[in-house]
Enzyme design. Structure first.
Site, PDB file in Angstrom:
ATOM      1  N   HIS A 189       0.866  -1.171   0.000  1.00 23.40           N
ATOM      2  CA  HIS A 189       0.000   0.000   0.000  1.00 23.40           C
ATOM      3  C   HIS A 189       0.900   1.217   0.000  1.00 23.40           C
ATOM      4  CE1 HIS A 189      -3.687   2.304   1.008  1.00 23.40           C
ATOM      5  NE2 HIS A 189      -2.771   3.142   1.457  1.00 23.40           N
ATOM      6  N   CYS A 190       0.796   2.037  -0.996  1.00 25.40           N
ATOM      7  CA  CYS A 190       1.693   3.177  -1.134  1.00 25.40           C
ATOM      8  C   CYS A 190       0.995   4.465  -0.719  1.00 25.40           C
ATOM      9  CB  CYS A 190       2.172   3.303  -2.571  1.00 25.40           C
ATOM     10  SG  CYS A 190       3.386   4.596  -2.778  1.00 25.40           S
ATOM     11  N   PRO A 191       1.393   5.079   0.385  1.00 22.66           N
ATOM     12  CA  PRO A 191       0.740   6.327   0.782  1.00 22.66           C
ATOM     13  C   PRO A 191       1.091   7.481  -0.154  1.00 22.66           C
ATOM     14  CG  PRO A 191       2.440   5.691   2.374  1.00 22.66           C
ATOM     15  CD  PRO A 191       2.383   4.624   1.365  1.00 22.66           C
TER      16      PRO A 191
END
Lengths: 491, 141
Positions: A189-191
């Site tokens: 999950h890439c913020p």
């Protein structure tokens, strides 16, 4: 009968106008049709009527956008005129093309569906439950965690059951605790991008970081060139005074280059070996785990692996965000994906009640599979599905906020893992942390925190047997179904 | 009023009865394939060969959709060069095959399953997780 009905209708319309509520008759559609994204059970945000899909927290994404836009903007305004005159006008052209490509891939990564798997419909979930619970019996103790072992290309792979989505996760699928979805070929999950990176947007993500590396190096190099050339003419300090923006650009680019280029290198390695960030960090296919441990998904050579990741067929979105929810469907189709019980209308409940899993056991009584809101109780108290009561804390169809402590640390691990710019530098401490927190990786912790005791972290292998029917369980189902029928008819 | 509504639903629900779920087969990796094992619940309803043939052809169609051939490679390269804007006017290869699959399922339903009072659902409606086979009581009446 007809007259009576129309009279009743008139009565109804009169009552509703007196009570000043919007006119509703039971025979007409109450509400305008909703699109499926509006009833999506995950924690995503949707824009443009379901066309755009992002994670819940998008603050860092806006930061990314601002950094890119401001840096490039300053470059084009302050450095490009000088460079175009002194060197060649091709520089701003290439810079512009790179900038547009970066922006395009960033938006594509952030806005697209990463490969979310829709949650199981209640009857599917019930069918799976039945298959699993048959083996557990009714001894009253919590069953071991639900896993299925399969062999893929000679490697044994364990498929885990996702308690939130009520499915056995396909291989390489992971449940993102931030978005509360199972994502196919889950990378991380890439913020920075404000979304999960999975099967459907991995290539855009890779193109984004690759082109951003080139753009960063490009801007860094040419801003330095600009300052050097300018300082030849006027002296270093006056060069800096002339274009103060260049200093800012150099600083931003200098710090970005290390992280972005490092990240691109890391993902190039992942692509060439056909692994996900998840698998690499866990060391799933590392030879350290065992002599015979190898990656069953790799095609054998780097070129094919790269082609597969970047130029392979792009599967369509499985969640059909813009389709319409068929809430009052008097059809054969069961309730659509993404509809959970608490959003169900009256007719939906009866739909779900209708589905008995077996064709042969032709009891005409429908089985109520999920919570019936009309009596106000939720499934755990009835435990109609968990036959004989093992694991009665199974909240089917309930939202899964990660509130308890174990999942908090899971959260922490999840947050630490995908934050970019530091994957290479911090890979070792991360791996150590992974070793300690092995029990709490996102895909190992089933989303409802209350379920943790149920799933031992080591994950016993639990072979699912072929579907057969336990007569004892049939009786309890029968009992429940009769109870359910009585409830339905009493409404 | 509520009574009539629920009675109506019950009449409808009586026409929708049992379902059999054909799960995915992951032995070849993450490719979309379904188990060809003939479910015991269908033994009295239809021929094993026909069922296996249906699932086999579906598996072949899905394999074609996900195939790493030259067509998908060129499509991918073209899409990358045009910044993926080409998909505004063109369908992806996968989507084209999905349409073929939908037609095939419709055809199978009309020819084989509906006459036996059964119905296949298109797995895409279930997120490619299962093929559902309904027993369609209302039809067989």
């Amino acid at each position: 009968m007809h007259l009576g009905e129309s009279m009743r209708e008139c009565e109804y319309s009169q009552i509703s106008t007196r009570s000043s509520t919007p006119m509703e008759t039971p025979y007409k559609k109450r509400t305008p049709k909703k699109r499926k994204w509006e009833t999506f059970p995950g924690r995503n945000k949707f824009y443009c009527d379901g066309r755009i899909m992002m994670a819940k927290q998008t603050g860092v994404f806006y930061l990314t956008l601002v950094l890119i836009l401001v840096t490039c903007g300053l470059f084009f305004v302050f450095d490009c005129p000088f460079l175009a005159l002194q060197l060649t006008p091709i520089i701003p052209v290439i810079g512009g093309a790179l900038f547009l490509f970066v922006l395009g891939t960033l938006l594509r990564t952030s806005f697209s569906d990463p490969g979310v798997l829709p949650r199981a419909t209640p009857d599917e979930a019930a069918d799976l439950e039945r298959q699993i619970d048959v083996a557990n019996g009714s001894t009253g103790y919590r069953p071991p965690p639900r896993t299925k072992e399969i062999v893929i290309n000679g490697q044994t792979v364990k498929l885990k059951y996702c308690f939130t989505c009520k499915i056995f996760r396909p291989p390489r699928t992971s449940h993102c605790s931030l978005c509360d979805n199972c994502v196919e070929r889950f990378d991380h999950h890439c913020p920075w991008v404000g979304n999960c990176v999975g099967r459907r947007n991995y290539r855009f993500f890779y193109m984004f970081i690759l082109s951003l590396s080139f753009l960063t190096i490009f801007i860094f190099a040419f801003v330095i060139t600009h300052i050097i050339l300018s300082s030849h003419q006027n002296g270093f300090l006056s060069a800096l005074k002339e274009s103060p923006a260049s200093v800012l650009e150099v600083v931003v680019c200098f710090f970005s280059v290390w992280s972005i280029v490092g990240l691109s290198g890391f993902h190039t390695y992942l692509i060439s070996s056909n692994q996900t960030t998840n698998e690499d960090i866990k060391g799933s296919w590392s030879s350290k785990r065992g002599k015979d441990n190898y990656n069953p998904y790799s095609y054998g050579n780097i070129f094919t692996n790269c082609c597969a990741a970047l130029c392979g067929p792009l599967p369509p979105s499985l969640i059909d965000r813009r389709g319409f929810v068929e809430s009052d469907a008097p059809q054969l189709a069961p309730p659509t994906n993404g509809i959970t019980m608490y959003g169900a209308t009256h007719s939906q409940q009866s739909h779900m009640a209708a589905a008995t899993p077996l064709l042969q056991q032709q009891s005409s009584e429908p089985v109520i599979l999920t919570a019936s809101p009309e009596n106000g109780t939720t499934l755990p108290s009835r435990a109609s599905l968990t036959l004989g009561g093992p694991c009665t804390s199974l909240p089917l169809g309930q939202p899964t906020p990660p509130t308890s402590t174990p999942s908090l640390s899971c959260h922490e691990v999840t947050d630490m893992l995908p934050i970019h710019g530091h994957t290479l530098n911090h890979s070792h401490p991360l791996q150590e942390q992974m070793a300690h927190h092995h029990y709490l990786t996102p895909e190992e912790v089933p989303s409802p925190p209350g379920m943790l005791p149920c799933s031992s972290p080591l994950g016993h292998s639990h072979t699912v047997q072929a579907s057969f029917y336990n007569p004892a369980s049939q009786d309890s189902l029968h009992e429940d179904s009769v109870r359910g029928l009585v409830k339905l008819s009493s409404v | 009023m509520a009574e009539t509504h629920s009675l109506q639903d019950m009449r409808q629900q009586a026409s929708i009865a049992a379902k059999v779920f054909i799960q995915r087969d992951y032995t070849n990796g993450t490719m979309c394939q379904f188990q060809t094992k003939f479910p015991s619940e269908l033994e009295t309803r239809m021929d094993k060969q026909q069922f296996e043939e249906t699932v086999r052809i579906l598996n072949n169609l899905y394999a074609e959709a996900e195939k790493l051939g030259s067509q998908s490679f060129f499509e991918g390269c073209l899409a990358c060069l045009t910044a993926y804007t080409v998909f505004i006017c063109m369908e992806t290869h996968y989507e084209k095959v999905l349409k073929k699959i939908a037609k095939y399922i419709q055809e199978q339903n009309d020819k084989i399953y509906a006459p036996r009072g059964l119905l296949l659902t298109d797995p895409i409606e279930r997120g490619l997780r299962v093929i559902t086979i309904f027993e369609d009581r209302s039809f067989s009446r």
